[in-house]
Design an enzyme around this catalytic site. Sequence first.
Site, short mmCIF file in Angstrom:
data_model
loop_
_atom_site.label_atom_id
_atom_site.label_comp_id
_atom_site.label_asym_id
_atom_site.label_seq_id
_atom_site.Cartn_x
_atom_site.Cartn_y
_atom_site.Cartn_z
N GLU A 92 -9.23 6.74 3.76
CA GLU A 92 -10.06 5.76 4.44
C GLU A 92 -9.18 4.55 4.69
O GLU A 92 -8.15 4.38 4.06
CB GLU A 92 -11.25 5.37 3.57
CG GLU A 92 -10.96 4.26 2.56
CD GLU A 92 -9.89 4.62 1.54
OE1 GLU A 92 -9.76 5.82 1.22
OE2 GLU A 92 -9.20 3.70 1.06
N SER A 130 1.73 -9.85 -0.51
CA SER A 130 1.34 -8.43 -0.45
C SER A 130 1.68 -7.74 0.85
O SER A 130 1.87 -6.52 0.88
CB SER A 130 -0.16 -8.30 -0.73
OG SER A 130 -0.92 -9.06 0.18
N LYS A 166 0.80 -1.23 0.00
CA LYS A 166 0.00 0.00 0.00
C LYS A 166 0.83 1.28 0.00
O LYS A 166 0.37 2.32 -0.44
CB LYS A 166 -0.95 0.00 1.19
CG LYS A 166 -2.03 -1.07 1.06
CD LYS A 166 -3.24 -0.72 1.87
CE LYS A 166 -4.39 -1.66 1.57
NZ LYS A 166 -4.14 -3.00 2.17
C1 LIG Z 1 -5.07 -4.03 1.98
C2 LIG Z 1 -4.38 -5.28 1.73
C3 LIG Z 1 -4.82 -6.16 0.73
C4 LIG Z 1 -6.07 -5.93 -0.08
O1 LIG Z 1 -6.05 -4.77 -0.85
P1 LIG Z 1 -5.86 -4.79 -2.42
O2 LIG Z 1 -6.19 -3.42 -2.83
O3 LIG Z 1 -6.78 -5.81 -2.97
O4 LIG Z 1 -4.44 -5.13 -2.68
C5 LIG Z 1 -4.08 -7.29 0.48
N1 LIG Z 1 -2.98 -7.59 1.21
C6 LIG Z 1 -2.53 -6.78 2.19
C7 LIG Z 1 -1.32 -7.17 2.95
C8 LIG Z 1 -3.22 -5.61 2.49
O5 LIG Z 1 -2.77 -4.83 3.46
#
Ligand SMILES: *Cc1c(COP(=O)(O)O)cnc(C)c1O
Length: 418
Positions: free
Chosen positions: A129, A395, A107
């Site tokens: 948000e 992620s 993010k």
């Molecule tokens: C917020 C988040 C997601 C989901 O958000 P996307 O916009 O779909 O990427 C996935 N993995 C992690 C670690 C997150 O913090």
Amino acid sequence: MHSDNEALDAERLLTAAIDGRLPDERGRFGPFGGRYIPETLVPAFERLEAGVKKYLHDEEFQREFRNELVDWVGRPTALTHAPTLSARWGCDVWLKREDLAHTGAHKINNAIGQALLAKRLGARHIIAETGAGQHGVASAAACARVGLPCTVYMGAVDMERQSPNVDRMRRLGADVVAVTSGDATLRAAIDEAMRAWVSDPDGIYYLLGSAVGPHPYPWLVRELQSVIGREAREQMLARAGALPDAVFACVGGGSNAIGLFYPLLADKDTLLIGVEAGGRGSGLGDNSATLATGKPGVLQGSYTMILQDNDGQVQETHSISAGLDYSGVGPEHALLQAVGRVSYIMATDSEALEALSELCETEGILTALETAHAFAAAKKWAGKNPGKRILIGNSGRGDKDMPTLTQYPVGVSQHAAS
Ligand SMILES: *Cc1c(COP(=O)(O)O)cnc(C)c1O
């Protein structure tokens, strides 16, 4: 014939997507996307769109963005080979390590990019948000970095689930506002942030956290997150000597997935698989698998796939992970599903918990609960496709999920999964 037309259209749209011609000038990805907003928000969105067009691909802005990605975010993030998982799954498994990015998830790429853009646009205050709190933390950090005050709207339910992140945001100087309206999760927080934006559209910049919402956000966020896929593609070629046969990423709003998939769209021998939260099961309200189980409709300013009942009421969602707990999804994913380039499947809460434990124990990586869904799906796929090369978008890191994970003590996850 109807189906032939559809097939032709799909090919044309996929080519347009690959060539970077989507969204079109109306902000559409084929039939999806666009901008469905109240009159009061139109001036704010028009200013934003003009700003994005002016600066996003400007050489100086891109240089500044790249420098921050290297210097402050810590990019490029590693591509990690997973030898023990590979041996267990019978596939060659590689991980793109967004958990190693500053603040612990992908993010931050989007947050710092938009914070730099806000500065260029002369904003005096940034609002954001947050669902899991990860985007709130990333925004708070990015705002501190560029020297702008930050207010974060967060659902009251999520504040409880993700209390460590609330403290982190406040430490980073952000004002965190609890949203108790609606479902008191991400969807209500987005509505509240939009309302706040209307109060001062010139002074406020709204830093949206995923590839969702009205045009230009899905496009802007994709462009900022595509660094993930560009790096991963290059790293796979350099390290593995070939592109992956299959790529897995979890999908909440879809930003880490589109960031990883977009630079690989043209590589048609590479399967792209998005993994949504299957929650407790396939019943309406039991999951947040928007693409796998939803229908097209308008949610928060965008025509996309959404979870709704037969009367068109937006459905409450469930997932063990706050970051996937959202009833909509980015419109570009809706298109990529419709044209057949990306498949979207689900992994349940208990499958995600089990995958999280396996990754911890085999590779020493505590991944986020969101991310664990991608691992669960990859493992299943590996079981049916031995000997293939797999890339998983890791992620984010799981430290933030400890309050949830402590409810599932070590060794009990296997039991909970059955
Ligand atoms: C917020 C988040 C997601 C989901 O958000 P996307 O916009 O779909 O990427 C996935 N993995 C992690 C670690 C997150 O913090």
